[in-house]
Design a protein around this motif. Structure first.
Motif, PDB file in Angstrom:
ATOM      1  N   THR A  49       0.833  -1.205   0.000  1.00 11.36           N
ATOM      2  CA  THR A  49       0.000   0.000   0.000  1.00 11.36           C
ATOM      3  C   THR A  49       0.865   1.251   0.000  1.00 11.36           C
ATOM      4  O   THR A  49       0.600   2.208  -0.735  1.00 11.36           O
ATOM      5  CB  THR A  49      -0.944   0.005   1.218  1.00 11.36           C
ATOM      6  N   LEU A  50       1.920   1.233   0.796  1.00 13.12           N
ATOM      7  CA  LEU A  50       2.833   2.387   0.824  1.00 13.12           C
ATOM      8  C   LEU A  50       3.534   2.567  -0.521  1.00 13.12           C
ATOM      9  O   LEU A  50       3.701   3.707  -0.988  1.00 13.12           O
ATOM     10  CB  LEU A  50       3.856   2.220   1.948  1.00 13.12           C
ATOM     11  N   SER A  53       1.040   3.980  -2.935  1.00  8.13           N
ATOM     12  CA  SER A  53       0.808   5.386  -2.591  1.00  8.13           C
ATOM     13  C   SER A  53       1.950   6.265  -3.100  1.00  8.13           C
ATOM     14  O   SER A  53       1.725   7.367  -3.610  1.00  8.13           O
ATOM     15  CB  SER A  53       0.684   5.559  -1.073  1.00  8.13           C
ATOM     16  N   VAL A  56       1.490   6.796  -6.799  1.00  9.86           N
ATOM     17  CA  VAL A  56       0.427   7.772  -7.059  1.00  9.86           C
ATOM     18  C   VAL A  56       0.966   9.189  -6.848  1.00  9.86           C
ATOM     19  O   VAL A  56       0.781  10.066  -7.696  1.00  9.86           O
ATOM     20  CB  VAL A  56      -0.802   7.497  -6.160  1.00  9.86           C
ATOM     21  N   LEU A  57       1.651   9.409  -5.740  1.00 12.71           N
ATOM     22  CA  LEU A  57       2.216  10.737  -5.474  1.00 12.71           C
ATOM     23  C   LEU A  57       3.238  11.137  -6.529  1.00 12.71           C
ATOM     24  O   LEU A  57       3.282  12.297  -6.960  1.00 12.71           O
ATOM     25  CB  LEU A  57       2.846  10.771  -4.087  1.00 12.71           C
ATOM     26  N   ALA A  85      -3.169   4.291  -9.234  1.00 13.72           N
ATOM     27  CA  ALA A  85      -4.314   4.536  -8.352  1.00 13.72           C
ATOM     28  C   ALA A  85      -5.225   3.313  -8.303  1.00 13.72           C
ATOM     29  O   ALA A  85      -5.726   2.948  -7.226  1.00 13.72           O
ATOM     30  CB  ALA A  85      -5.086   5.763  -8.820  1.00 13.72           C
ATOM     31  N   LEU A  88      -3.634   0.762  -6.094  1.00 15.74           N
ATOM     32  CA  LEU A  88      -3.782   1.175  -4.702  1.00 15.74           C
ATOM     33  C   LEU A  88      -5.187   0.872  -4.191  1.00 15.74           C
ATOM     34  O   LEU A  88      -5.361   0.249  -3.140  1.00 15.74           O
ATOM     35  CB  LEU A  88      -3.470   2.667  -4.553  1.00 15.74           C
TER      36      LEU A  88
END
Length: 96
Positions: A49-50, A53, A56-57, A85, A88
């Protein structure tokens, strides 16, 4: 130098793609590696998940950087952002 850069970049993408595939299909190797390093298996979804993320960032930042300088060539960034995304969100739904 450019050839070395391209070669290493492609190799890195292939290796990371293979690792991601092993994780996604539930292969025992990544689990054994986590066990060997003392990382509880329950943390592996959190790490995924990290990572998602972070992607995505990264792509949000890339799109913003393009727009900031007036570039409208952002279709590729939008495609990559959408895939990151989706990974995620699906990961969050799958792991709860």
């Amino acid at each position: 130098m450019f050839a070395a850069y391209v070669t290493v970049t492609i190799l890195g993408a292939l290796i990371n793609g293979a690792a991601a595939t092993l994780y996604l299909i539930g292969h025992e190797y990544p689990k054994a590696q986590a066990d060997m390093k003392g990382v509880p298996r329950k943390f592996v979804p959190l790490l995924g998940t990290l990572a998602a993320s972070g992607l995505v960032l990264y792509f949000v930042g890339a799109i913003i950087a393009h727009l900031r300088v007036g570039s409208r060539d952002i279709v590729g960034g939008i495609v990559f952002l959408t895939v990151a995304a989706a990974a995620l969100v699906l990961g969050l739904v799958h792991h709860g």
